[in-house]
Design a protein around this motif. Sequence first.
Motif: not given
Length: 282
Positions: A117-128
């Motif tokens: 989930a932490v990795l997913g949060i980082a991915c979303i932040c980068a994408g947004i």
Amino acid sequence: MTTTPIVLLVLLSALMHATWNAFLHASPDRLWQVGMMAVPQLLAALVGIALLPLPPMPVWPLILLSACAQVAYTAALIRAYRVGEFGQIYPIARGISPLLISGAALLLAGESPRWMAVLGIACICAGILSLALRGRRLSGDSVPAALLTGVFIAAYTIVDGFGVRMSNGNGFAYIAWAYLFASVPLVGAVWRWRGGWRGMFLAPPRRVGEALGAGVVAPCAYGMVVFALQYLPMGVVSALRESSAIFAVLLGWIFLGEKLNARRLIACCLVVGGAVLIKLGA
């Protein structure tokens, strides 16, 4: 049932969700569009209320809160689509929601996120961040409007999660009443603005059909997800639903004439992948 048809059903639901949003973005009168979309939803809610028992008393504040959040979400979505491109607004609004829900789970339930989930949060932040930037600057009013839309998506998602659990197995009654209270203000606003039912339907038949059809597609897409939850884990279904952001970028490119460059596509994939990781790591 075998897994493959259910997976395809959820993907179809994601495409349907992106499609009705694309129709809303393309509409020359978005307020009228959402009011007309609310008509079949209002009728469906009335049928559900007539057939189902009343929800228990403790969930009524949540029903009202959910309806308010849905109306606010609709207003924010109209604003966002007025100032931004569909392929930018939709992924940001859908992507920020899992972030906020994860944060709420941490604060309200003490659920610490796993590494996935932490990795997913980082991915979303980068994408947004990539979707939000135009060069080195934020792209105008569209990003705040998209983020606000995502906030209201997260709000009614969290409220409905509690409400359905507290409904003692009567979740469909909860949903029917929430739809009713959310639909009435939208239909009422357009009814008054257009001078009654006749004024509401005083539009080209094609536009009326598209608006009413979108109002049918939206709850049907949700119903398909509810059906899929009987056969697939919740995390898998939720993750598959996030593919709607990719469909949105493609629909914006094919039908709305929006640009499809490598940066936008990669950013969208980061948002979708991050949401998948959050859902699967929950």
